[in-house]
Design a protein around this motif. Structure first.
Motif, PDB file in Angstrom:
ATOM      1  N   HIS A   1      50.617   9.797  22.274  1.00 39.11           N
ATOM      2  CA  HIS A   1      51.800   9.014  22.668  1.00 39.11           C
ATOM      3  C   HIS A   1      53.081   9.818  22.440  1.00 39.11           C
ATOM      4  O   HIS A   1      54.110   9.268  22.068  1.00 39.11           O
ATOM      5  N   PHE A   2      53.012  11.108  22.698  1.00 36.30           N
ATOM      6  CA  PHE A   2      54.107  12.030  22.385  1.00 36.30           C
ATOM      7  C   PHE A   2      55.372  11.796  23.201  1.00 36.30           C
ATOM      8  O   PHE A   2      56.458  12.181  22.796  1.00 36.30           O
ATOM      9  N   SER A   3      55.253  11.177  24.371  1.00 40.83           N
ATOM     10  CA  SER A   3      56.417  11.008  25.248  1.00 40.83           C
ATOM     11  C   SER A   3      56.250   9.758  26.098  1.00 40.83           C
ATOM     12  O   SER A   3      55.196   9.549  26.704  1.00 40.83           O
ATOM     13  N   ILE A   4      57.293   8.976  26.160  1.00 41.12           N
ATOM     14  CA  ILE A   4      57.254   7.781  27.001  1.00 41.12           C
ATOM     15  C   ILE A   4      57.135   8.160  28.478  1.00 41.12           C
ATOM     16  O   ILE A   4      56.577   7.418  29.272  1.00 41.12           O
ATOM     17  N   LEU A   5      57.622   9.336  28.830  1.00 42.58           N
ATOM     18  CA  LEU A   5      57.593   9.787  30.220  1.00 42.58           C
ATOM     19  C   LEU A   5      56.313  10.531  30.587  1.00 42.58           C
ATOM     20  O   LEU A   5      55.806  10.386  31.699  1.00 42.58           O
ATOM     21  N   ASP A   6      55.775  11.335  29.682  1.00 36.90           N
ATOM     22  CA  ASP A   6      54.699  12.252  30.035  1.00 36.90           C
ATOM     23  C   ASP A   6      53.331  11.929  29.449  1.00 36.90           C
ATOM     24  O   ASP A   6      52.338  12.539  29.842  1.00 36.90           O
ATOM     25  N   SER A   7      53.242  10.988  28.528  1.00 35.67           N
ATOM     26  CA  SER A   7      51.952  10.670  27.895  1.00 35.67           C
ATOM     27  C   SER A   7      50.913  10.205  28.908  1.00 35.67           C
ATOM     28  O   SER A   7      49.752  10.625  28.857  1.00 35.67           O
ATOM     29  N   GLU A   8      51.320   9.343  29.816  1.00 33.97           N
ATOM     30  CA  GLU A   8      50.383   8.818  30.810  1.00 33.97           C
ATOM     31  C   GLU A   8      49.897   9.931  31.740  1.00 33.97           C
ATOM     32  O   GLU A   8      48.707  10.002  32.066  1.00 33.97           O
ATOM     33  N   LEU A   9      50.795  10.813  32.151  1.00 32.36           N
ATOM     34  CA  LEU A   9      50.417  11.941  33.004  1.00 32.36           C
ATOM     35  C   LEU A   9      49.423  12.845  32.285  1.00 32.36           C
ATOM     36  O   LEU A   9      48.418  13.267  32.870  1.00 32.36           O
ATOM     37  N   ALA A  10      49.677  13.130  31.019  1.00 34.19           N
ATOM     38  CA  ALA A  10      48.767  13.981  30.248  1.00 34.19           C
ATOM     39  C   ALA A  10      47.380  13.357  30.173  1.00 34.19           C
ATOM     40  O   ALA A  10      46.370  14.036  30.387  1.00 34.19           O
ATOM     41  N   ALA A  11      47.325  12.068  29.887  1.00 31.25           N
ATOM     42  CA  ALA A  11      46.037  11.384  29.780  1.00 31.25           C
ATOM     43  C   ALA A  11      45.308  11.356  31.120  1.00 31.25           C
ATOM     44  O   ALA A  11      44.086  11.570  31.184  1.00 31.25           O
ATOM     45  N   THR A  12      46.036  11.102  32.193  1.00 34.71           N
ATOM     46  CA  THR A  12      45.436  11.058  33.531  1.00 34.71           C
ATOM     47  C   THR A  12      44.872  12.417  33.921  1.00 34.71           C
ATOM     48  O   THR A  12      43.741  12.512  34.412  1.00 34.71           O
ATOM     49  N   GLU A  13      45.634  13.466  33.722  1.00 35.23           N
ATOM     50  CA  GLU A  13      45.185  14.813  34.081  1.00 35.23           C
ATOM     51  C   GLU A  13      44.008  15.243  33.218  1.00 35.23           C
ATOM     52  O   GLU A  13      43.070  15.871  33.714  1.00 35.23           O
ATOM     53  N   LEU A  14      44.029  14.899  31.929  1.00 34.11           N
ATOM     54  CA  LEU A  14      42.919  15.248  31.060  1.00 34.11           C
ATOM     55  C   LEU A  14      41.650  14.530  31.505  1.00 34.11           C
ATOM     56  O   LEU A  14      40.574  15.136  31.549  1.00 34.11           O
ATOM     57  N   LYS A  15      41.770  13.281  31.878  1.00 34.58           N
ATOM     58  CA  LYS A  15      40.606  12.528  32.350  1.00 34.58           C
ATOM     59  C   LYS A  15      40.014  13.184  33.598  1.00 34.58           C
ATOM     60  O   LYS A  15      38.795  13.323  33.721  1.00 34.58           O
ATOM     61  N   LYS A  16      40.874  13.610  34.521  1.00 32.20           N
ATOM     62  CA  LYS A  16      40.401  14.307  35.726  1.00 32.20           C
ATOM     63  C   LYS A  16      39.681  15.596  35.350  1.00 32.20           C
ATOM     64  O   LYS A  16      38.614  15.907  35.884  1.00 32.20           O
TER      65      LYS A  16
END
Length: 66
Positions: free
Chosen positions: A44-59
């Motif tokens: 949860h390091f960033s309100i802007l980038d956390s979701e993108l990081a999780a999505t890309e890692l899942k891919k």
């Protein structure tokens, strides 16, 4: 990025940027490693980038490991 990472700083934002750079360059193994480090340090390091990081890692995790 390599110069910044050589100091072994455990900073989620730094590893996020490294992962995104590796992803853009097509370096999927290093992108996966960097984004896994983000998840380990602080998912949860960033309100802007956390979701993108999780999505890309899942891919990346759904791809075969080279």
């Amino acid at each position: 990025m390599q110069s910044a990472l050589r100091l072994k700083t455990r900073d989620a934002r730094l590893h996020f940027h490294a992962g995104m750079i590796c992803l853009a360059l097509g370096d999927l193994p290093n992108a996966r490693a960097a984004l896994m480090e983000v998840a380990e340090i602080n998912p949860h390091f960033s309100i802007l980038d956390s979701e993108l990081a999780a999505t890309e890692l899942k891919k990346l995790q759904s791809l075969p490991v080279n």
